[in-house]
Design an enzyme around this catalytic site. Structure first.
Site, PDB file in Angstrom:
ATOM      1  N   GLY A  91       0.845  -1.193   0.000  1.00 14.17           N
ATOM      2  CA  GLY A  91       0.000   0.000   0.000  1.00 14.17           C
ATOM      3  C   GLY A  91       0.867   1.225   0.000  1.00 14.17           C
ATOM      4  O   GLY A  91       2.060   1.150   0.315  1.00 14.17           O
ATOM      5  N   CYS A 122       5.293  -6.164   1.826  1.00 14.97           N
ATOM      6  CA  CYS A 122       5.650  -4.739   1.803  1.00 14.97           C
ATOM      7  C   CYS A 122       4.927  -3.974   2.931  1.00 14.97           C
ATOM      8  O   CYS A 122       5.218  -4.188   4.094  1.00 14.97           O
ATOM      9  CB  CYS A 122       5.353  -4.175   0.420  1.00 14.97           C
ATOM     10  SG  CYS A 122       6.282  -2.675   0.095  1.00 14.97           S
ATOM     11  N   TYR A 123       3.958  -3.128   2.609  1.00 17.58           N
ATOM     12  CA  TYR A 123       3.228  -2.428   3.670  1.00 17.58           C
ATOM     13  C   TYR A 123       2.652  -3.446   4.664  1.00 17.58           C
ATOM     14  O   TYR A 123       2.674  -3.235   5.884  1.00 17.58           O
ATOM     15  CB  TYR A 123       2.078  -1.606   3.078  1.00 17.58           C
ATOM     16  CG  TYR A 123       1.276  -0.830   4.103  1.00 17.58           C
ATOM     17  CD1 TYR A 123       1.719   0.404   4.562  1.00 17.58           C
ATOM     18  CD2 TYR A 123       0.091  -1.347   4.635  1.00 17.58           C
ATOM     19  CE1 TYR A 123       1.006   1.112   5.518  1.00 17.58           C
ATOM     20  CE2 TYR A 123      -0.636  -0.645   5.592  1.00 17.58           C
ATOM     21  CZ  TYR A 123      -0.168   0.586   6.028  1.00 17.58           C
ATOM     22  OH  TYR A 123      -0.868   1.283   6.976  1.00 17.58           O
ATOM     23  N   HIS A 154       8.024  -7.818  -3.352  1.00 11.79           N
ATOM     24  CA  HIS A 154       6.747  -8.260  -3.913  1.00 11.79           C
ATOM     25  C   HIS A 154       6.891  -9.638  -4.559  1.00 11.79           C
ATOM     26  O   HIS A 154       7.325  -9.733  -5.709  1.00 11.79           O
ATOM     27  CB  HIS A 154       6.255  -7.241  -4.947  1.00 11.79           C
ATOM     28  CG  HIS A 154       5.781  -5.981  -4.309  1.00 11.79           C
ATOM     29  ND1 HIS A 154       4.488  -5.813  -3.876  1.00 11.79           N
ATOM     30  CD2 HIS A 154       6.436  -4.849  -3.986  1.00 11.79           C
ATOM     31  CE1 HIS A 154       4.357  -4.619  -3.329  1.00 11.79           C
ATOM     32  NE2 HIS A 154       5.537  -4.014  -3.374  1.00 11.79           N
ATOM     33  N   GLU A 200       4.627 -11.454  -5.697  1.00 11.59           N
ATOM     34  CA  GLU A 200       3.597 -11.691  -6.729  1.00 11.59           C
ATOM     35  C   GLU A 200       4.005 -11.235  -8.121  1.00 11.59           C
ATOM     36  O   GLU A 200       3.395 -11.628  -9.108  1.00 11.59           O
ATOM     37  CB  GLU A 200       2.283 -11.005  -6.317  1.00 11.59           C
ATOM     38  CG  GLU A 200       2.287  -9.476  -6.337  1.00 11.59           C
ATOM     39  CD  GLU A 200       2.875  -8.827  -5.070  1.00 11.59           C
ATOM     40  OE1 GLU A 200       3.630  -9.507  -4.347  1.00 11.59           O
ATOM     41  OE2 GLU A 200       2.598  -7.640  -4.827  1.00 11.59           O
ATOM     42  N   GLY A 238     -13.675 -11.355 -30.189  1.00  8.51           N
ATOM     43  CA  GLY A 238     -12.376 -11.568 -29.549  1.00  8.51           C
ATOM     44  C   GLY A 238     -12.520 -12.600 -28.430  1.00  8.51           C
ATOM     45  O   GLY A 238     -13.628 -13.049 -28.121  1.00  8.51           O
ATOM     46  N   VAL A 239     -11.374 -12.939 -27.821  1.00  8.16           N
ATOM     47  CA  VAL A 239     -11.391 -13.994 -26.807  1.00  8.16           C
ATOM     48  C   VAL A 239     -12.323 -13.628 -25.643  1.00  8.16           C
ATOM     49  O   VAL A 239     -13.169 -14.431 -25.229  1.00  8.16           O
ATOM     50  CB  VAL A 239      -9.967 -14.223 -26.242  1.00  8.16           C
ATOM     51  CG1 VAL A 239      -9.970 -15.323 -25.197  1.00  8.16           C
ATOM     52  CG2 VAL A 239      -9.002 -14.538 -27.351  1.00  8.16           C
ATOM     53  N   ASP A 240     -12.180 -12.398 -25.135  1.00  2.00           N
ATOM     54  CA  ASP A 240     -12.901 -12.052 -23.904  1.00  2.00           C
ATOM     55  C   ASP A 240     -14.416 -12.101 -24.100  1.00  2.00           C
ATOM     56  O   ASP A 240     -15.134 -12.737 -23.326  1.00  2.00           O
ATOM     57  CB  ASP A 240     -12.486 -10.658 -23.407  1.00  2.00           C
ATOM     58  CG  ASP A 240     -10.971 -10.537 -23.287  1.00  2.00           C
ATOM     59  OD1 ASP A 240     -10.323 -11.584 -23.146  1.00  2.00           O
ATOM     60  OD2 ASP A 240     -10.457  -9.417 -23.345  1.00  2.00           O
ATOM     61  N   LYS A 283      -5.743 -12.260 -18.702  1.00  2.28           N
ATOM     62  CA  LYS A 283      -5.989 -12.837 -20.032  1.00  2.28           C
ATOM     63  C   LYS A 283      -5.825 -14.361 -20.060  1.00  2.28           C
ATOM     64  O   LYS A 283      -6.665 -15.070 -20.607  1.00  2.28           O
ATOM     65  CB  LYS A 283      -5.022 -12.219 -21.034  1.00  2.28           C
ATOM     66  CG  LYS A 283      -5.404 -12.476 -22.460  1.00  2.28           C
ATOM     67  CD  LYS A 283      -6.366 -11.420 -22.900  1.00  2.28           C
ATOM     68  CE  LYS A 283      -6.980 -11.689 -24.242  1.00  2.28           C
ATOM     69  NZ  LYS A 283      -7.944 -10.627 -24.571  1.00  2.28           N
TER      70      LYS A 283
END
Ligand code: XMP
Length: 513
Positions: free
Chosen positions: A55, A82-83, A172, A174, A228-230, A369
């Protein structure tokens, strides 16, 4: 079925949904909750662990976000990032201060040394690179905690109290730049929280279908389908959830790739769904006439799409819901939440202020995606649809620099088709995630036959990426680039020079506008 649950407690960091995505990737169900959620509500979800996000604040400031201290007595393991790490230290008797000394402040890739006896780092190398982004520093580590990672600049990179199951990392884990970051998160889930990996994309599908059914009830839904894919994945999801109540509307705005309108129509006509194609080239091109600014182009297209959908919904009658294939990176890049506006993705930031539908449904809003593709496979979509490269909603409008005209769109369509055909013939397309041509607004002098030409520069773009948040340019063999360049300048009138884009994202973006 009830799944083991991880709660990601959100303190306003940039990467919160990325943390959630990593947890899902490890086969564990998770929900992101604001830090203000009452502890009783959080505990009622019976979490097997908490992850505190990063954060922008400093824990020692008066209005900094905090947790209910009773959370630490709930017997549930916590990983603070982190935070989140500083918050653990602050609450449990440590001391966090501003790192005035530049050496303790760290940003970017940092060589880090780990104590692999700690469960978080079990089975991982003792030295690897982490991604740091912190200006505060844990001056005093709380009692009962040990230091389990350090860098050259900072002695307190990671802390843990294994008896209580509390872990904190300053970097981080992630983000992709942290080597073994996902493995560290997996260790927290499986070694510390006792996860068994009882969650799959199949479960996500069932939950999403149930949520749509509950929201829509007996109402009617109009889906903005681009092919499209989405939006195709949303079509499959809604077809399964509310079949006959759904109408898919495909708007051909005249800025599709070569033959694409007909191909989308052919693909969806085969499905057992209500499908409508609206040809609206003239209408879109006249609204876009004389407009060069990329953000204005997106807003105009976003608005015009909605107006067409509103008109179609009146024809169908009593449509309450507009469904869209918005995915998470669209949401962040449009500057919703805390992030800065990079581009107004036409289906998010490009929405007009007034939309004549009761509600907008975006079932993929929290997915990345590659997760959308996985979900598409779960829903039984054919591979050619699921693995299609993305095509932006505004279409060629954001690949034609400057003013858009039909002539420019036709020129780009032809050049783009040749580029794609050659990449596909050579099998190079399988090594990249998106590839397309861009018609620049620059003219250069050339010589063709015995005459002088003064035509446009075409740029070729091809990228490799996992999630479209960051991307690298694809290394296309020179011989193939040569062949593509030769064909385009010979076959497409109006182009006399070809350049290849060798910029990654960041600092560039995938599209040119
Ligand atoms: P950028 O250019 O932002 O692109 O790096 C990331 C991915 O998003 C696609 N893109 C869009 N998709 N509406 C969309 O539906 C948009 O306005 C839009 N702008 C970019 C882009 O093609 C790439 O896959």
């Amino acid at each position: 079925m009830n799944h083991q649950t991880i709660i990601v407690l959100d303190f306003g960091g940039q990467y919160n949904q990325l943390i959630a995505r990593r947890v899902r990737e490890c086969g564990v169900y998770c929900e992101v909750k604001p830090y203000t959620t009452p502890l009783a509500d959080l505990l009622a979800m019976k979490p097997i662990g908490f992850i505190f996000t990063g954060g922008p604040n400093s824990v020692y400031l008066e209005d900094a976000p905090h947790v209910d201290p009773a959370l630490f007595d709930a017997g549930v393991p916590v990983l603070g990032i982190c935070y989140g790490c500083q918050l653990i230290a602050h609450h449990l008797g440590g001391k966090v201060v501003a790192a005035n000394d530049a050496t303790a402040r760290e940003y970017g890739k940092t060589e880090t040394f780990f104590d692999t006896n700690c469960k978080l780092f079990k089975g991982l190398p003792e030295k690897s690179v982490t991604w740091m982004s912190h200006g505060d520093y844990m001056e005093k580590v709380p009692e009962g905690f040990s230091l389990v990672a350090h860098s050259d600049a900072c002695p307190n990179v990671a802390i843990c109290d294994e008896t209580r199951g509390f872990y904190g990392v300053q970097y981080h884990p992630e983000v992709n730049h942290t080597e073994f970051g996902t493995a560290m998160i997996r260790n927290f889930l499986y070694e510390v929280c006792g996860a068994t990996g009882d969650w799959t994309m199949g479960d996500y599908k069932n939950t999403a279908i149930a949520a749509v059914r509950e929201k829509v009830g007996s109402g009617r839904v109009l889906l903005a389908l681009s092919g499209g894919v989405d939006s195709s994945v949303v079509a499959a999801l809604l077809a399964e959830a509310v079949g006959p109540q759904l109408t898919c509307v495909f708007v051909d705005h005249g800025l599709m790739r070569l033959n694409e309108g007909d191909e989308v129509e052919a693909a969806f006509k085969k499905w057992d769904i209500n499908f409508v194609r609206v040809n609206a080239e003239g209408r879109f091109l006249s609204k876009l006439a004389g407009i060069s600014d990329p953000e204005r182009k997106r807003k105009i297209i976003g608005e015009e799409f909605i107006r067409v959908f509103e008109e179609e919904s009146k024809k169908i009658g009593a449509v309450d819901f507009l469904a869209q294939g918005t995915i998470y990176p669209d949401v962040i890049e449009s500057g919703l939440g805390n992030a800065a506006v990079i581009k107004s993705h036409h289906n998010v930031g490009g929405l007009p202020d007034y939309v004549d539908f009761k509600e907008i449904i975006e079932p993929l809003r929290l997915l990345f995606k590659d997760e959308v593709r996985q979900l598409g496979r779960e829903l039984g979509l054919p591979e050619y649809l699921v693995s299609r490269q993305p095509f932006p909603g505004p279409g060629l409008a954001i690949r034609i620099m400057g003013e858009i005209t039909k002539e420019k769109a036709d020129t780009l369509r032809l050049a783009d088709a040749i580029y794609r055909e050659e990449l596909e013939k050579a099998g190079e397309n399988k090594k990249m995630n998106q590839y397309f041509a861009v018609l620049t607004d620059t003219r250069t002098v050339g010589v063709m036959g015995d005459g002088r030409s003064y035509d446009r520069v075409l740029a070729l773009r091809a990228v490799t990426t996992e999630d479209f948040m960051t991307a690298d340019w694809a290394r296309i063999p020179y011989e193939l680039l040569d062949k593509i360049s030769g064909r385009i300048v010979n076959e497409v009138k109006g182009i006399n020079r070809i350049v290849y884009d060798i910029t990654s994202k960041p600092p560039a973006t995938v599209e040119w506008e």
